[in-house]
Design a protein around this motif. Structure first.
Motif, mmCIF file in Angstrom:
data_model
loop_
_atom_site.group_PDB
_atom_site.id
_atom_site.type_symbol
_atom_site.label_atom_id
_atom_site.label_comp_id
_atom_site.label_asym_id
_atom_site.label_seq_id
_atom_site.Cartn_x
_atom_site.Cartn_y
_atom_site.Cartn_z
ATOM 1 N N LEU A 142 1.805 1.853 -3.519
ATOM 2 C CA LEU A 142 0.708 2.448 -4.281
ATOM 3 C C LEU A 142 0.574 3.935 -3.965
ATOM 4 O O LEU A 142 0.349 4.757 -4.869
ATOM 5 N N ILE A 184 -1.613 6.915 -5.754
ATOM 6 C CA ILE A 184 -2.935 6.503 -5.277
ATOM 7 C C ILE A 184 -3.209 7.193 -3.948
ATOM 8 O O ILE A 184 -2.355 7.210 -3.058
ATOM 9 N N GLU A 190 -7.453 2.975 -5.410
ATOM 10 C CA GLU A 190 -6.724 1.705 -5.416
ATOM 11 C C GLU A 190 -7.505 0.653 -6.194
ATOM 12 O O GLU A 190 -6.951 -0.049 -7.050
ATOM 13 N N ARG A 242 0.831 -1.209 0.000
ATOM 14 C CA ARG A 242 0.000 0.000 0.000
ATOM 15 C C ARG A 242 0.862 1.253 0.000
ATOM 16 O O ARG A 242 0.513 2.254 -0.625
#
Length: 303
Positions: free
Chosen positions: A187, A192, A198, A184
């Motif tokens: 990302l 994002i 996402e 994460r």
């Protein structure tokens, strides 16, 4: 001071009061009567608050730290206190020394650790973990549906960066869901900024046709700057993923924004939460057909 005056003091100050503070304003008999009547609530041993404020996150968090002086706010609690999250967590998360033997009520989530962790001041003498470490320690303990915002919220607010989160995770010997958190953070580093984006990047704007997308792209039109969740430059198409919080005021603001962008040839395609979550294939088909049609119909394409 009468009991009525003491109650007024507690009602106008949303914080925990130590027993000694309350007894300086009212008798013990008066305090006990107020507790029995429900006008004052005993939050923790030796700490009281007006019933009006007894469910307040701020009051409960301050009480937890006042009751356990070695504790610091952690996880989502530290992030909310730092202004990195919009919603107050349901439990007060703290880190306490491992040698402590205190038993905590269910509404306090205490993690024991002997690590020396970086902290920042909060209220009075209370302290909280810095955001990157709050993310690292809080991510695996958060409900699955809340974990994405635990990463994207602090980064979006500017309270921390994906690089700082990664560094915090690497510095800790034990991190729950370490790999998922690393993914994460990567990302977030790629642009994002929300769970919706996402899912959109994973299930909607995916494939070679969208390889040239720019995430979080800013467009300058008539002296104003607008940010698109994703932008397809060849077709001048902006993509927006509207979360479940979408409301009327935001809808009007975005309609005006879309109109201004359209005045310079940029079309905005918006996908709602239900469509992205329940029929991503339909969203992808709409997105693909839109960019293909706009590239095909571009009057300058064959010049």
């Amino acid at each position: 001071m009468t009991l009525s005056e003491a109650l007024h003091e507690l009602r106008t100050a949303p914080r925990p009061f130590a027993t000694g503070e309350v007894l300086a304003m009212a008798s013990r008999h008066g305090l006990e009567n107020a507790v029995r009547r429900g006008a004052i609530v005993r939050i923790l041993p030796g700490l009281y608050a007006a019933a009006l404020h007894s469910d307040s996150w701020l009051v409960l968090a301050r009480a937890a730290l006042q009751w356990s002086p070695d504790a610091v706010l952690s996880g989502a609690s530290a992030l909310f206190a730092a202004g990195a999250l919009l919603d107050a967590p349901s439990r007060i998360e703290v880190v306490v020394p491992r040698h402590g033997r205190r038993r905590y009520p269910a509404w306090i989530a205490a993690r024991r650790s002997d690590l020396i962790l970086p902290t920042a001041p909060w209220i009075e003498a209370h302290r909280m973990l810095v955001p990157a470490y709050a993310v690292a320690l809080g991510y695996g303990a958060a409900p699955p549906g809340f974990r994405a915002e635990l990463v994207y919220g602090p980064v979006r607010s500017g309270r921390t960066t994906p690089e700082e989160i990664d560094a915090a995770v690497r510095s800790l010997p034990r991190v729950r869901s370490r790999r998922a958190l690393h993914r994460r953070a990567a990302l977030a580093a790629a642009g994002i900024e929300s769970f919706m984006e996402e899912v959109g990047a994973r299930d909607v704007l995916v494939g070679p046709e969208f390889a040239g997308l720019v995430r979080q792209h800013r467009l300058h039109v008539r002296g104003a700057s607008f940010r698109a969740d994703a932008f397809h430059a060849p077709s001048l198409t902006a993509f927006e993923f509207d979360g479940a919080r979408f409301h009327d005021a935001r809808r009007l603001e975005d309609a005006r924004r879309d109109a201004i962008l359209a005045s310079v040839g940029v079309v905005t395609v918006r996908f709602g939460y239900a469509d992205v979550m329940n029929r991503p294939e339909w969203c992808r088909d709409v997105a693909l057909r839109t960019v293909q049609a706009r590239v095909r119909d571009d009057p300058l394409r064959d010049r």
